[in-house]
Design a protein around this motif. Structure first.
Motif: not given
Length: 255
Positions: A177-187, A107-112, A157-160, A114-120
């Protein structure tokens, strides 16, 4: 680059992991802005309300489950539930287990970046073995983590997760955190809902979330939960979410 839609940091930042594991090395951050953000974040890691003036001493980051027998007890299959997102995609959400190191790493490897920055709230290129262990060896009470998969045994696909505040057992920090390919789906919304249900079961009535001030999408998600802005510093904002008590838990969790 996709805009981050469901990434909130704080519950285990890069700096917090290093202190929690007793690692004297500082994480690799970009100069100036990243360093200031990480330092501000670490200094405020345990704050629940703005009026709290005496945070724990440096290096006292609580390790959920340490010195608790249940942390070391082996657990059976993770509890799980299957649901359908608003775009019709089926997902499985289940508790993270000690054997999920490859899943969390993927999951971490599939984050962009920017998404990693937002997470950490800092630049982060990889997770160490110690960090992965911390993220997966949890007690499911004071430290809970839920993973979303595209099917049983499939891709993550993601972790909470939440981590209970050491000095306020009714409050917990969260990270989603949700992997970028699954953004905007409500996950992200579904993960937040499931995590909130688990938190109520554990006696938690309040979440706190520290995140980038530029994370507009996550701020929108928190707004739907009636989150209250309780702090602002440098490039971060902090929210508090009161979890409404539930008379019954109707989520379909299976042992």
């Amino acid at each position: 680059m996709n805009r981050p839609q469901a990434t909130v940091g704080n519950a285990l930042s890069t700096a917090q992991i290093a202190h929690a594991k007793g690692d004297p090395r500082r994480p690799g951050n970009p100069p100036a802005r990243a360093e200031a953000t990480a330092q501000a974040h670490q200094a405020r890691a345990h704050r629940v309300l703005p009026s709290t003036r005496n945070p724990p001493r440096r290096g006292s980051r609580w390790l959920p489950g340490r010195s608790r027998a249940r942390y070391h007890q082996p657990r059976s299959a993770a509890r799980s539930t299957t649901l359908t997102l608003r775009d019709g995609s089926p997902v499985l959400i289940r508790q993270v287990q000690a054997s999920d190191v490859p899943l969390v790493a993927d999951i971490f490897d599939r984050l962009s970046p920017t998404s990693r920055w937002m997470r950490f709230l800092a630049a982060k290129n990889h997770l160490t073995e110690a960090e992965l262990r911390y993220l997966t060896h949890i007690d499911h009470h004071d430290h809970e983590a839920l993973a979303a998969l595209d099917h049983p045994g499939g891709h993550g696909l993601g972790v909470a997760r939440y981590i209970r505040h050491p000095h306020d057992p009714q409050a917990a920090e969260i990270a989603i955190t949700v992997v970028d390919d699954w953004h905007r789906r409500g996950l992200g919304t579904e993960l937040m809902s499931q995590l909130s249900d688990r938190a109520r079961r554990a006696g938690i009535g309040r979440f706190t979330a520290l995140m980038s001030a530029g994370n507009v999408a996550m701020a929108g998600l928190l707004h739907t939960m009636s989150a209250e802005l309780i702090g602002r510093e440098a490039d971060t904002v902090e929210y508090q979410i009161i979890l409404a008590p539930s008379a019954e838990h109707n989520q379909d969790w299976r042992a």
